[in-house]
Structure formats: C-alpha cells, structure tokens
Design a protein around this motif. Structure first.
Motif, PDB file in Angstrom:
ATOM      1  N   ALA A 196      77.585 -13.718 -27.838  1.00 55.06           N
ATOM      2  CA  ALA A 196      76.230 -14.159 -27.480  1.00 55.06           C
ATOM      3  C   ALA A 196      76.176 -15.624 -27.089  1.00 55.06           C
ATOM      4  O   ALA A 196      75.239 -16.063 -26.419  1.00 55.06           O
ATOM      5  CB  ALA A 196      75.273 -13.910 -28.639  1.00 55.06           C
ATOM      6  N   TRP A 197      77.181 -16.427 -27.495  1.00 58.25           N
ATOM      7  CA  TRP A 197      77.110 -17.877 -27.280  1.00 58.25           C
ATOM      8  C   TRP A 197      77.607 -18.268 -25.894  1.00 58.25           C
ATOM      9  O   TRP A 197      78.445 -17.581 -25.292  1.00 58.25           O
ATOM     10  CB  TRP A 197      77.954 -18.612 -28.329  1.00 58.25           C
ATOM     11  CG  TRP A 197      77.718 -18.209 -29.736  1.00 58.25           C
ATOM     12  CD1 TRP A 197      78.643 -17.741 -30.626  1.00 58.25           C
ATOM     13  CD2 TRP A 197      76.475 -18.234 -30.444  1.00 58.25           C
ATOM     14  NE1 TRP A 197      78.066 -17.477 -31.838  1.00 58.25           N
ATOM     15  CE2 TRP A 197      76.727 -17.764 -31.760  1.00 58.25           C
ATOM     16  CE3 TRP A 197      75.178 -18.595 -30.103  1.00 58.25           C
ATOM     17  CZ2 TRP A 197      75.738 -17.650 -32.717  1.00 58.25           C
ATOM     18  CZ3 TRP A 197      74.184 -18.481 -31.062  1.00 58.25           C
ATOM     19  CH2 TRP A 197      74.465 -18.022 -32.351  1.00 58.25           C
ATOM     20  N   LEU A 198      77.130 -19.392 -25.388  1.00 57.73           N
ATOM     21  CA  LEU A 198      77.635 -19.958 -24.149  1.00 57.73           C
ATOM     22  C   LEU A 198      78.972 -20.632 -24.413  1.00 57.73           C
ATOM     23  O   LEU A 198      79.168 -21.282 -25.450  1.00 57.73           O
ATOM     24  CB  LEU A 198      76.649 -20.993 -23.594  1.00 57.73           C
ATOM     25  CG  LEU A 198      75.237 -20.504 -23.251  1.00 57.73           C
ATOM     26  CD1 LEU A 198      74.416 -21.668 -22.704  1.00 57.73           C
ATOM     27  CD2 LEU A 198      75.281 -19.356 -22.261  1.00 57.73           C
ATOM     28  N   THR A 199      79.902 -20.514 -23.486  1.00 64.31           N
ATOM     29  CA  THR A 199      81.209 -21.145 -23.670  1.00 64.31           C
ATOM     30  C   THR A 199      81.242 -22.563 -23.119  1.00 64.31           C
ATOM     31  O   THR A 199      82.152 -23.335 -23.411  1.00 64.31           O
ATOM     32  CB  THR A 199      82.298 -20.304 -22.993  1.00 64.31           C
ATOM     33  OG1 THR A 199      81.959 -20.129 -21.604  1.00 64.31           O
ATOM     34  CG2 THR A 199      82.419 -18.934 -23.668  1.00 64.31           C
ATOM     35  N   ASP A 200      80.248 -22.913 -22.330  1.00 63.33           N
ATOM     36  CA  ASP A 200      80.140 -24.266 -21.790  1.00 63.33           C
ATOM     37  C   ASP A 200      79.543 -25.166 -22.861  1.00 63.33           C
ATOM     38  O   ASP A 200      78.358 -25.081 -23.191  1.00 63.33           O
ATOM     39  CB  ASP A 200      79.245 -24.252 -20.550  1.00 63.33           C
ATOM     40  CG  ASP A 200      79.116 -25.630 -19.899  1.00 63.33           C
ATOM     41  OD1 ASP A 200      79.631 -26.613 -20.473  1.00 63.33           O
ATOM     42  OD2 ASP A 200      78.463 -25.712 -18.838  1.00 63.33           O
ATOM     43  N   THR A 201      80.352 -26.054 -23.439  1.00 63.44           N
ATOM     44  CA  THR A 201      79.892 -26.870 -24.564  1.00 63.44           C
ATOM     45  C   THR A 201      78.885 -27.938 -24.141  1.00 63.44           C
ATOM     46  O   THR A 201      78.245 -28.560 -24.998  1.00 63.44           O
ATOM     47  CB  THR A 201      81.090 -27.558 -25.248  1.00 63.44           C
ATOM     48  OG1 THR A 201      81.765 -28.375 -24.285  1.00 63.44           O
ATOM     49  CG2 THR A 201      82.043 -26.535 -25.832  1.00 63.44           C
ATOM     50  N   SER A 202      78.726 -28.165 -22.854  1.00 63.46           N
ATOM     51  CA  SER A 202      77.728 -29.130 -22.391  1.00 63.46           C
ATOM     52  C   SER A 202      76.368 -28.490 -22.160  1.00 63.46           C
ATOM     53  O   SER A 202      75.373 -29.199 -21.928  1.00 63.46           O
ATOM     54  CB  SER A 202      78.196 -29.802 -21.089  1.00 63.46           C
ATOM     55  OG  SER A 202      78.257 -28.854 -20.024  1.00 63.46           O
TER      56      SER A 202
END
Length: 556
Positions: A518-524
């Motif tokens: 469910a999480w975004l992999t782009d940490t920005s």
C-alpha cells in the motif's frame, strides 16, 4: 468561564462553582441558631424555619419545594413550577418530624423516597433521594429560581439566544455563539458546587458523592440553565443521555441547597468532607452511616507517565467512587465506600490503563500494595513512526476540542471542521479536528512520508476514539489503492453526545493492518491516509454519524 461574551449584566454576576478557591470564601460559617428554629403547618405546606436566614416550604400533597425565602426574598419558582424531583412526583405521602436540632421532611411516592433536612442555625437544605426502580424515568432534582435574581450570558444559558438550532434545547445568538443547558463544560470530578452569586447573595447546589449515579468521574451532564423565565440548578443522579453504565438504584445524597452572603458554600459541605452523623438515627430509608462504610488505600502506582493526572475509580452495579492519585508517587485514598466487591480502574487522563478487583468491608481499610501498570497497557508506549494526538482517553489538543465542551459544533468560534493534516508540520494535532462526521468532514487526509525501510514493511495503523454517534466509525484508504474493511461498531451510547458538550463514551481502539504494497516507494513523495466515517445511521450535518478522536498513529 470560557465563552463569555463580555456583555454587561449590570449589578448582578454569576459563578459556576468548581473548587473552594473559585469564589472568595467569605461568610461561610453557619449563622448562630435562633429561637425560631422549628416548623409549622400552613394547611398546604410544611413551613420550616432554620433559625438562621432561611425559611422553606414543602408541599404536603406532592413533596415539591414550594418556597425558598432567604433574608426575606423569595427565590423559588418560575413559570408556575416548583422545585422537585424530576418534573414533580404527583400525589405523595409527606410527613415531618423534629429530632433535636434537625427537622426531616419525608416524601414517599410509590417506591421512590425523598427527604429534606434542616439543621438549626444553618442556611442549608440537605436532600436525599432513594430510587428503587425504573418507575421514575430519570433521577434529577431541579431548583427552579425566579427570573431576574441572577443573570448570566454564559454557555449554559439561553436568555439571549433566540434561534433554536437543535432539538429545542440548543440555541444560537445573533452573533453566532451557541447556548444550551448542556454546555456546563465540567465533568463530575471537576466541581463541588454549582450556582450563582450576586456578590451579596449566593445560591448553590453542592453535589453529592454520586455513589448511586452512573458514568464515573468523567461524566458530563447539565448542571444549570438560565432563560428569560428563570434559572435552574440541577443535581443529576441519572440522566439518560450519553450514558456508559446501567442505572444504579438506592439512596443518593446528601446534596445540599446552600445560601451564602455571596461567597462559595462552605467546603465542609463538599462530597468527601461532609459528615452527617446527625442523620444516622433519622430513619432515612437506605441510609448507611460512616461506621458501615470502608476505605481503599493504595501505597503508590508505578509505570505512570507523570505528564498526566491519574484517577482511581471503584465501580460495581450498586455504587461508584473515585479519587485522585498523588502526582509524586501515585498514592490514593478513597473513603466512604459501601461494603462489596468492586472493579478498580486506574485512568491515565480518562484512559483506563489498569484494572483489578478489590473488596471493601464495613469499618475497614483495604490497603493495596504498589500497583504496577504494565507498559503494554498504555498505547503511548508503543513505538510509532508518527503519532497525532496523545493517548489519554480525550480529544484534548485536537482542533476545537476545548470549545466542544461548551458550544455546538456550528458555533461561530469553531475553526473550520475541514482541512487536511501534514505529519511533520508541527501542527498535526491542532489541525486535526476533534470530531469527524459522515456529513461534515469525512475523508480528511493525512499526508506523511516514509523511509525506504519503512515503506518496505507492513505496519499497523491505530485510531483511538472516545465515543461515537449513530455508530460512526473510521474506515481508511491508503494512497487510494488500499481500503480497509468497514469495522464493526463498538458499544457506545445511543443518544446525542458530540453536539451537547460531551465526548465521553467508551474508549476504543481501531487497528488496521496495512500491507507493504500500500505504501509509496518514492521516499520524497507524501503517502496519503484518508479517514472516512462509515455508518448508515444518523441524519445530516452535525447529527450525521460521527466519532470523537483520541489519537491516530502508525506503528513501526
């Protein structure tokens, strides 16, 4: 009290009593006894002269208090109504007797018994109410006070609020501020007395210990009101609104109608201080003398978060009690407890963090060794990636939280109920609304970032609530790709709460297992958490399904 408009009210002022220091404690000692102490019968009423400055009358027909004359001024009555239990008991058996320096008026109405007592030389009326069953729907005593004697434009008045906005008991002024008899702001634990003062005359109800009431130390109920017709002071023993416990039965009291020369009522009348050995032999039905009661004392409580106040409560189906734990070490003492077995609960703020059982015996002290609160019992101890609010059983710190104990959500002073929240902004809690409604602000968005390691793992998200209306409960959507199931509604009161000044229901924590996918992999990039209110119940706007928030966090 918060919410004052600053409107000039002339020479008359008011006070909402809370502690002994709230009003200058002047002229608090009883007036010396006078020879006029005694009673007469005027044909319709028993007339009791306290031998001080107070004369009161009790109807021989129904037990109503029909007159309260202090220093020659009549204070009782408005709208043709008397002061009484509930809205009046109807035809009752009313008797009177004098025993030395005490006069007792006894009222019997079916299974309900009610008592008025006067003591020689005192400007007080002591009251007890014994409710044995549900034949009387609720239990309150209301002192009805003539119009014009005490004036106020505070949250629990509606003299200057001409527009009805909810259920014929919540009103709006022309400036957008709201008023209702429900908006007392106070929990039971917060006050010892309630009333008004002109500066030269004070009229108060000093509350009882509420051992036969329901709802515990944090319960909120209407305490007083004032309108163009007059004012009302209440002792609420059971009020069927936002109740978390079943009704208790038996003798409740004494609670006291007290007149002063403008100051606070004497602290000797406060629950916990008041001694009534003079009533031991009066034959009050259900009365238990001090010798028939016990005490619970705890030497300390470890595992506390010293940033919070802790309260210890005792409760069973017959009675309830509470006391504050000492800040330094958690020591507590609860006195005047009826014999029996009780559930002991330790509250951090208003959140239960420890329970056990305790037995109380007549004339004895049950001493408890130091109570250790397990770390896992306090949800604040769980390691979190981020947390909004604090786990204390209240919506404290959230947007509009304080205002909602003395105003309607539509009040002009309320900040916008909509708007999103950014974790790391420093305003996460103050920007998050204390209440969520299906028809008002459902779908609020929380923005947050995760590190690569955090985004690679599943996490538990928790939402703590303190009450709900119409089965409102949170359903979440993460990044518009993962949607939780609709959780089952926990047990909550079925009546109004959020719009009548109370967030107090049953604390409950919803947990959601969010998968790593469910999480975004782009940490920005900001992840989004949308919180919706699910329910098919409720009506519209602020009476749509809703819930009060305690805390929201994402665990590591």
């Amino acid at each position: 009290m918060s919410g004052s408009t600053g409107r000039s009210l002339g020479r008359r002022t008011f006070v909402l009593g809370t502690t002994a220091a709230a009003v200058s404690a002047t002229a608090l000692t009883p007036t010396a006894a006078a020879a006029s102490f005694g009673y007469t019968d005027d044909g319709s009423n028993y007339v009791v002269d306290t031998g001080a400055n107070l004369v009161f009358k009790v109807s021989k027909t129904n037990g109503d208090l029909t007159s309260l004359v202090y220093r020659g001024t009549e204070y009782q009555g408005y709208g043709g109504k008397n002061s009484h239990v509930e809205s009046g008991l109807g035809t009752s058996t009313v008797t009177i007797a004098q025993s030395g320096s005490t006069i007792l008026v006894s009222v019997a109405y079916g299974t309900l018994k009610h008592y008025y007592a006067a003591r020689s030389g005192e400007n007080n009326v002591y009251l007890w109410t014994n409710k044995a069953d549900t034949s009387v729907s609720a239990t309150r005593y209301i002192v009805r006070v003539k119009a014009g004697l005490f004036l106020n434009d505070e949250p629990d008045s509606y003299t200057y609020a001409p527009t009805t906005i909810e259920s014929a008991d919540v009103f709006a002024k022309s400036d957008g501020q709201t008023r209702s008899k429900h908006y007392s702001k106070l929990r039971v634990i917060d006050y010892s007395y309630i009333g008004w003062t002109t500066g030269s005359v004070g009229l108060w109800i000093v509350r009882s210990n509420h051992e036969k009431a329901s709802g515990g130390p944090f319960y909120r109920s209407l305490l007083r009101h004032q309108s163009a017709d007059g004012g009302g002071l209440y002792e609420i023993l059971y009020y069927g609104e936002n109740q978390t416990e079943s009704e208790r039965f038996g003798l409740q009291g004494p609670y006291v109608i007290a007149f002063t020369d403008g100051g606070a009522p004497s602290s000797s009348l406060y629950a916990g201080n008041l001694t009534t050995s003079w009533a031991d032999s009066l034959g009050i039905f259900g009365y238990t003398a001090a010798s028939g009661r016990g005490r619970v004392a705890g030497v300390g409580i470890s595992g506390r978060d010293t940033a919070y106040a802790y309260t210890v409560g005792l409760a069973n189906s017959a009675a309830q009690y509470w006391g504050s734990a000492r800040a330094s070490d958690g020591y507590f003492s609860i006195t005047g407890v009826l014999p029996g077995s009780y559930t002991l609960t330790v509250f951090k703020g208003e959140l239960a963090v420890y329970t056990s059982s305790v037995t109380v015996t007549a004339g004895g002290t049950t001493t408890l060794n130091s109570i250790a609160i397990p770390s896992s019992n306090d949800p604040s101890n769980a390691s979190a990636i981020w947390r909004i609010g604090t786990w204390d059983g209240t919506p404290g710190g959230f947007k509009n939280a304080d205002l909602m104990t003395y105003a309607h959500p539509s009040d002009v002073r309320a900040a916008s109920w909509t708007g999103n929240v950014v974790v790391g902004s420093g305003t996460e809690t103050s920007a998050f609304p204390c209440y969520l409604w299906k028809d008002v602000n459902s779908g609020i968005i929380v923005y947050f970032k995760l590190t690569a390691a955090q985004a690679a793992a599943a996490h538990t998200l928790r939402i703590g609530v303190t009450t709900a209306y119409a089965n409102g409960r949170p359903q979440i959507v993460v990044n518009d790709t993962w949607t939780s199931a609709v959780p089952s509604p926990p047990t909550q009161p079925s009546t109004r709460s959020l719009t009548v000044g109370s967030y107090r229901g049953n604390n409950y924590t919803f947990t959601y297992s969010v998968p790593a996918s469910a999480w975004l992999t782009d940490t920005s990039a900001y992840n989004t958490l949308k919180i919706y209110v699910a329910s098919g119940s409720g009506s519209t706007s602020f009476l749509s399904a809703g819930t009060s928030i305690d805390a929201v966090d994402l665990l590591t």
